[in-house]
Motif scaffolding. Structure first.
Motif, mmCIF file in Angstrom:
data_model
loop_
_atom_site.group_PDB
_atom_site.id
_atom_site.type_symbol
_atom_site.label_atom_id
_atom_site.label_comp_id
_atom_site.label_asym_id
_atom_site.label_seq_id
_atom_site.Cartn_x
_atom_site.Cartn_y
_atom_site.Cartn_z
ATOM 1 N N VAL A 82 12.997 2.821 10.098
ATOM 2 C CA VAL A 82 11.927 2.240 11.176
ATOM 3 C C VAL A 82 10.329 2.687 11.062
ATOM 4 O O VAL A 82 9.648 2.207 10.538
ATOM 5 N N ASP A 83 9.999 3.874 10.152
ATOM 6 C CA ASP A 83 8.454 4.283 10.104
ATOM 7 C C ASP A 83 8.228 3.568 9.169
ATOM 8 O O ASP A 83 7.606 3.181 8.761
ATOM 9 N N ALA A 84 9.781 3.620 7.943
ATOM 10 C CA ALA A 84 9.024 2.924 6.286
ATOM 11 C C ALA A 84 8.787 0.914 6.874
ATOM 12 O O ALA A 84 7.484 0.893 6.507
ATOM 13 N N VAL A 101 6.673 -3.422 -0.949
ATOM 14 C CA VAL A 101 6.483 -2.301 -1.854
ATOM 15 C C VAL A 101 6.355 -1.256 -1.429
ATOM 16 O O VAL A 101 7.574 0.160 -1.438
ATOM 17 N N SER A 102 5.454 -0.602 -0.533
ATOM 18 C CA SER A 102 5.634 -0.479 0.760
ATOM 19 C C SER A 102 6.616 0.836 1.089
ATOM 20 O O SER A 102 6.987 1.832 1.303
ATOM 21 N N ARG A 103 7.471 0.329 2.282
ATOM 22 C CA ARG A 103 7.836 0.599 2.927
ATOM 23 C C ARG A 103 9.386 1.544 1.613
ATOM 24 O O ARG A 103 10.574 2.046 1.589
ATOM 25 N N CYS A 104 9.596 0.056 -0.128
ATOM 26 C CA CYS A 104 10.756 0.931 -0.209
ATOM 27 C C CYS A 104 10.319 2.819 -1.125
ATOM 28 O O CYS A 104 11.079 3.138 -1.366
ATOM 29 N N GLY A 105 8.892 2.167 -0.976
ATOM 30 C CA GLY A 105 8.750 3.903 -1.792
ATOM 31 C C GLY A 105 8.794 4.484 -0.756
ATOM 32 O O GLY A 105 9.030 6.104 -1.131
ATOM 33 N N VAL A 106 8.979 4.834 0.401
ATOM 34 C CA VAL A 106 8.753 5.688 1.785
ATOM 35 C C VAL A 106 10.715 5.975 1.722
ATOM 36 O O VAL A 106 10.567 7.481 1.736
ATOM 37 N N TYR A 315 1.739 6.152 12.979
ATOM 38 C CA TYR A 315 2.290 7.242 13.922
ATOM 39 C C TYR A 315 3.649 6.671 12.626
ATOM 40 O O TYR A 315 4.644 7.822 12.901
ATOM 41 N N GLY A 316 3.876 6.070 12.312
ATOM 42 C CA GLY A 316 5.316 6.126 11.383
ATOM 43 C C GLY A 316 4.676 6.516 9.908
ATOM 44 O O GLY A 316 5.541 7.326 9.602
ATOM 45 N N TRP A 317 3.455 6.872 9.295
ATOM 46 C CA TRP A 317 3.509 7.722 8.866
ATOM 47 C C TRP A 317 3.355 9.063 9.011
ATOM 48 O O TRP A 317 3.844 10.169 8.297
ATOM 49 N N LEU A 318 2.764 9.094 10.162
ATOM 50 C CA LEU A 318 2.494 10.571 10.771
ATOM 51 C C LEU A 318 4.050 11.460 11.275
ATOM 52 O O LEU A 318 4.446 12.034 10.589
#
Length: 331
Positions: A82-84, A101-106, A315-318
């Motif tokens: 969910v955060d990704a 791409v960023s969510r796959c990286g998470v 929020y997702g990142w933190l």
């Protein structure tokens, strides 16, 4: 140097395109009225309800993504999925279309999920989204064909005389939008040609793509898919009730504008800024809303929804950093 210049242009060109279209749409707009409408002409209860559906749609997408990763042997934490998703939409505001791409990286960082395999599931997800949009657009077009035909006629995007095309200012907006999509497709094809030379990566991506065939609980997957798009629609449609000048618009009008806005955000500008406004304002005017009111609606609604994307991204990142540092990410 050439690589740095290309990266700078990748960021600046979408912003410039969006800024140009926004300037064209709002060049004669009374911006002083925005504050008055926000303070005295907005039903914030409806707006909050709309935003809740926006959040729920992203949460459901995260849950569905975890389901598609399971056939690959990947078991990321639900909260990380969910955060990704939250992070990916916020990333797309800065670098359009790089959110995937960023969510796959998470997940690669926090759950050691293969980046290329998870990218394959994202490709599958986007293909499925495309099918959903086409089905929704086809049904809406049949139900409201006269409205769409008027939209094509008034924006110069049908096939009338060449003189009419060249004298329609909206045609140039549509032309620039289509041209930017073609440029985006060109770069995507170049990326694919690069990946073709890295066979191991291609095989992993393909494995992610075909994972949908082995997904467990198919009906749950279908439910998630329908619920996601229902939430996205309600996220938009409920904002009609926030303003007196749009509260009388019906469900079919909402579908028409939702479909038009969905196609508009394909244009690679930050959160569809510019093309989305152009599509929604033009279609809303076809239902009798004045130019000034339609422009006000698009500006406020898009601004608040973009702010939601930013808040959820932060929020997702933190939360991802905090939860994984403490080992508190939920399985």
């Amino acid at each position: 140097m050439k690589k740095v210049l290309k990266e700078i242009l990748t960021v600046l060109l979408p912003v410039a395109l969006g800024a140009f279209i926004m300037y064209w749409v709002y060049r004669d707009f009374d911006f002083e009225r925005v504050g008055r409408v926000l303070l005295h002409g907005t039903s914030w209860g409806w707006m909050v309800l709309s935003l809740l559906f926006g959040v729920l749609g992203h949460v459901l997408r995260g849950w569905r993504w975890k389901q598609t990763l399971a056939p690959l042997g990947a078991c990321p934490a639900t909260s990380n999925c969910v955060d990704a998703i939250f992070i990916s939409y916020a990333t797309s505001l800065v670098l359009p279309r790089l959110g995937e791409v960023s969510r796959c990286g998470v997940l690669a960082r926090y759950d050691q999920v293969s980046f290329s395999k998870s990218l394959g599931t994202v490709v599958t997800e986007r293909l499925l989204d495309g099918v959903c949009v086409l089905l929704l657009a086809g049904g809406t077009f049949l139900l409201q064909m006269p409205v769409f035909l008027r939209f094509f006629a008034e924006t110069g995007t049908k096939i009338p005389s060449l003189l009419h095309l060249l004298t329609s200012p909206w045609f140039y907006v549509a032309f620039l939008s289509v041209a930017s999509v073609l440029v985006l497709l060109y770069y995507l094809l170049r990326m694919l040609s690069f990946f073709e030379r890295v066979k191991g990566v291609v095989l992993h991506v393909w494995e992610g793509i075909v994972s949908l065939r082995r997904v467990a609980h198919v009906w749950l997957f279908v439910f998630y898919t329908v619920a996601i798009w229902l939430c996205y629609f309600l996220h938009f449609y409920l904002t009609f009730y926030c303003f007196g000048f749009t509260s009388s618009l019906g469900l079919l009008a909402g579908l028409v504008m939702f479909v038009g806005g969905t196609f508009a955000v394909i244009v690679p500008t930050p959160n569809g800024a510019g093309p989305w406004h152009f599509a929604v304002i033009t279609m809303m005017m076809l239902y009798g809303v004045s130019d000034a009111d339609a422009s006000m609606f698009a500006l406020i609604v898009h601004g608040i929804q973009t702010l939601l994307v930013i808040v959820l991204g932060v929020y997702g990142w933190l939360h991802a950093v905090w939860a994984n540092r403490r080992g508190a990410a939920r399985p």
